[in-house]
Write a protein that holds these residues in place. Sequence first.
Motif, PDB file in Angstrom:
ATOM      1  N   LYS A 331       0.867  -1.176   0.000  1.00 15.77           N
ATOM      2  CA  LYS A 331       0.000   0.000   0.000  1.00 15.77           C
ATOM      3  C   LYS A 331       0.903   1.225   0.000  1.00 15.77           C
ATOM      4  O   LYS A 331       1.842   1.309   0.791  1.00 15.77           O
ATOM      5  CB  LYS A 331      -0.889   0.004   1.244  1.00 15.77           C
ATOM      6  N   GLY A 333       2.052   4.853   0.775  1.00 12.84           N
ATOM      7  CA  GLY A 333       1.780   5.853   1.806  1.00 12.84           C
ATOM      8  C   GLY A 333       1.741   7.272   1.271  1.00 12.84           C
ATOM      9  O   GLY A 333       1.258   8.173   1.955  1.00 12.84           O
ATOM     10  N   ARG A 334       2.252   7.462   0.052  1.00 13.18           N
ATOM     11  CA  ARG A 334       2.247   8.794  -0.536  1.00 13.18           C
ATOM     12  C   ARG A 334       1.960   8.710  -2.026  1.00 13.18           C
ATOM     13  O   ARG A 334       2.169   7.669  -2.656  1.00 13.18           O
ATOM     14  CB  ARG A 334       3.600   9.490  -0.311  1.00 13.18           C
ATOM     15  N   VAL A 358       3.374  -1.452   3.853  1.00 13.40           N
ATOM     16  CA  VAL A 358       3.190  -0.039   3.517  1.00 13.40           C
ATOM     17  C   VAL A 358       4.519   0.483   2.989  1.00 13.40           C
ATOM     18  O   VAL A 358       5.574   0.256   3.597  1.00 13.40           O
ATOM     19  CB  VAL A 358       2.749   0.771   4.750  1.00 13.40           C
ATOM     20  N   ASN A 360       6.760   3.822   1.257  1.00  9.70           N
ATOM     21  CA  ASN A 360       6.887   5.260   1.022  1.00  9.70           C
ATOM     22  C   ASN A 360       8.125   5.529   0.185  1.00  9.70           C
ATOM     23  O   ASN A 360       9.165   4.894   0.382  1.00  9.70           O
ATOM     24  CB  ASN A 360       6.990   6.019   2.349  1.00  9.70           C
ATOM     25  N   GLN A 390      -2.084   8.094  -3.365  1.00  3.66           N
ATOM     26  CA  GLN A 390      -1.872   7.631  -1.999  1.00  3.66           C
ATOM     27  C   GLN A 390      -2.933   6.594  -1.653  1.00  3.66           C
ATOM     28  O   GLN A 390      -4.117   6.779  -1.924  1.00  3.66           O
ATOM     29  CB  GLN A 390      -1.965   8.823  -1.050  1.00  3.66           C
ATOM     30  N   GLY A 391      -2.502   5.474  -1.086  1.00  4.58           N
ATOM     31  CA  GLY A 391      -3.431   4.406  -0.726  1.00  4.58           C
ATOM     32  C   GLY A 391      -3.582   3.341  -1.787  1.00  4.58           C
ATOM     33  O   GLY A 391      -4.169   2.282  -1.520  1.00  4.58           O
ATOM     34  N   CYS A 412       8.026   7.282  11.655  1.00  2.59           N
ATOM     35  CA  CYS A 412       7.690   8.350  10.719  1.00  2.59           C
ATOM     36  C   CYS A 412       7.506   9.637  11.513  1.00  2.59           C
ATOM     37  O   CYS A 412       7.041   9.601  12.651  1.00  2.59           O
ATOM     38  CB  CYS A 412       6.389   7.987   9.982  1.00  2.59           C
ATOM     39  N   ALA A 448       0.467   9.551   9.385  1.00  3.50           N
ATOM     40  CA  ALA A 448       0.857   8.164   9.127  1.00  3.50           C
ATOM     41  C   ALA A 448       0.282   7.236  10.196  1.00  3.50           C
ATOM     42  O   ALA A 448      -0.161   6.122   9.894  1.00  3.50           O
ATOM     43  CB  ALA A 448       2.379   8.046   9.075  1.00  3.50           C
ATOM     44  N   LYS A 451      -3.481   6.848   9.479  1.00  6.91           N
ATOM     45  CA  LYS A 451      -3.805   5.982   8.343  1.00  6.91           C
ATOM     46  C   LYS A 451      -3.272   4.559   8.512  1.00  6.91           C
ATOM     47  O   LYS A 451      -3.411   3.738   7.605  1.00  6.91           O
ATOM     48  CB  LYS A 451      -3.231   6.595   7.059  1.00  6.91           C
ATOM     49  N   GLU A 453      -0.063   3.610   8.801  1.00  3.57           N
ATOM     50  CA  GLU A 453       1.090   3.406   7.926  1.00  3.57           C
ATOM     51  C   GLU A 453       2.418   3.524   8.666  1.00  3.57           C
ATOM     52  O   GLU A 453       3.475   3.553   8.036  1.00  3.57           O
ATOM     53  CB  GLU A 453       1.034   4.420   6.779  1.00  3.57           C
TER      54      GLU A 453
END
Length: 644
Positions: A331, A333-334, A358, A360, A390-391, A412, A448, A451, A453
């Motif tokens: 998934k 994250g950004r 997740v 990024n 994102q997502g 994060c 983060a 969500k 993440e």
Amino acid sequence: MEHTQYKRKIYLEDKPRAEAREEILAASELTPEIDYLSAVEALGRVTAEPIFARVSMPHYHASAMDGIAVIAESTYKAHEQNPLFLKKGTEFCFVDTGNAIPSPFNAVIMIEHVHMVDDDTIEIIEPATPWQHIRPIGEDIVQEEMLFPQGHALRPADLGVLLAAQQLVVPVVKKPVVTIIPTGNELVEANAELSSGNIIEFNGTVFSGFIKEWGGEPKLHPIVKDEPERIKAALLEAAETSDIIVINAGSSAGRKDFTVHIIAEIGEVYTHGVAARPGKPTVLGKINGKMVVGVPGYPVSAYLAMEWFVRPLVCQYLGIPEPRRQTVQVKLGRRIVSSMGAEDFVRMNIGWVNGQFVANPLTRAAGVTMSYVRADGLLIVPPSVIGYEQGDTAEVELLRPLEEIKQAIVFCGSHDLTIDLLFSELKRLQTDMKIVSSHVGSMAGIMAIRKGEAHVAGIHLLDPSTKQYNVSYVKKMLAGKDVVLYPFLKRKQGWILPKGNPLEIAGVTDLVRAGANFVNRQKGAGTRILFDLLLQEAGLEPEEILGYDREMFSHLAIAAEVNGDACGAGLGIYPAAKAMGLDFVPVADEEYDLVMTRNFFESESGRQLLAIIQSEAFREKVKQIGGYQVVENAEPKSLTDEVS
């Protein structure tokens, strides 16, 4: 002086990467040579021919058990009601595992099933069947059977098989010699005294490591200056002494882009520019029958180009398939933006959070080596895709083992030097764990957590209305979430300034008075919020600050920028100034806290992390940095009731 015979070529092709790769593989004229090595020295080498067994293993009938060897047919009458007595020498003999079975015996009875009557007599109550517990000739290896085909990389157990089959000397493919030629007037050796404009030549060492990993023999050429005749001489020499040539830099469309012209003059150019980012300015050609790959000077571009074009040539020479990386669905994250028409290779950090992977993106700048070093995987954005939201879910090629990624604590939020200390202590106590850290600012860290993440977010957000740190932001942004706010550090924020503070900066108004070149943190960072509050209290507008929009993502990056500018200034933490030998003028004491979900707080990983934070060893290491104090005997603040 401009070399007029080499006109500047400013146009790069957009040839698909796969097409460029297949073209050079088809054009390669290399014929693998054979080395003959002792089997005991052949680990990792690739067989050049099929290898056959010279003898069988075992090469005799061997006992598979400790016991007695008997003639099976003479034991058929043995029974519990009719014990059978056998005499040593004529009717049985003792054997150990691995012993040869003497004629005329054809079966072995385990010693546990034998009753010794006296030294020469035994009693059995069960019959034996022919060839029971006997390893037949060739059970493991049969003489003349093929042990390994050509193109087989020999492993430790394979060497045992070779020796057992009496293949003491094995034909292996000679390692292809890959000459690596670094070019550039700005390049210097790593032990040189550095001056402005110098760049340490390290790509050659990295390339050499890749070549060794892939099964080749690297030959690193001394640095060649940007002079056409020197470059030409180095290329021609390499074509005589090596199988593949790699020339670093000189593959772009810059002012001193001699490489592509020289290759065209003394050989043939197949490709100048591939449809991939980073790595677009790559040259592929041939000189005197030897393939030459011109890779960009930027490290990440160069590393990828090596993998795309040099590794296939090495593997083709060795007769082995190219290794494939494991992939995993993640998934994002950004948001990730790409360009149509070119493959985009995005370095990613990956973490296992709340039952899903997740990822990024790290910095996409082709010159940032650490983005490749820190990456857990590569997201390859196809030419037909303009990016991901994102997502979204996407497939990522792994650069690290999946289990290592699963064991990581995903951190994060705001950058702090103590996170590296936490990682070091965690790794010392738990070798299979690590911290994956993304410096995205306090606000993004909270998001983060919201969500799902990240496991932990580091935050230092000052509420201008209450002058209180963190609590109000967590209440507002994590409403309804079962989270814990853990007091971690007290630390000093202040002006990071050149040695001696030449502009005499003591407050925010001095930035305007002195015309300082300010270096700011990114939006959402706690330091940025503090700076905006200082501006507001002084009645200043952001537009009055020279460099307000110049953003950095860590305190060390701020300090590095100030270190190179006599008129520089930044706002950050004391240890960053100390690390760079800069002046520091305190502005505020702040609270740097950790926010995490209750699930992580109560997990084994969470407990380990907090135990390290409260350990005397960690507190002492933090104290040695200066400008910090770990909150001792911290009481976690559960904000569940307040935010739900």
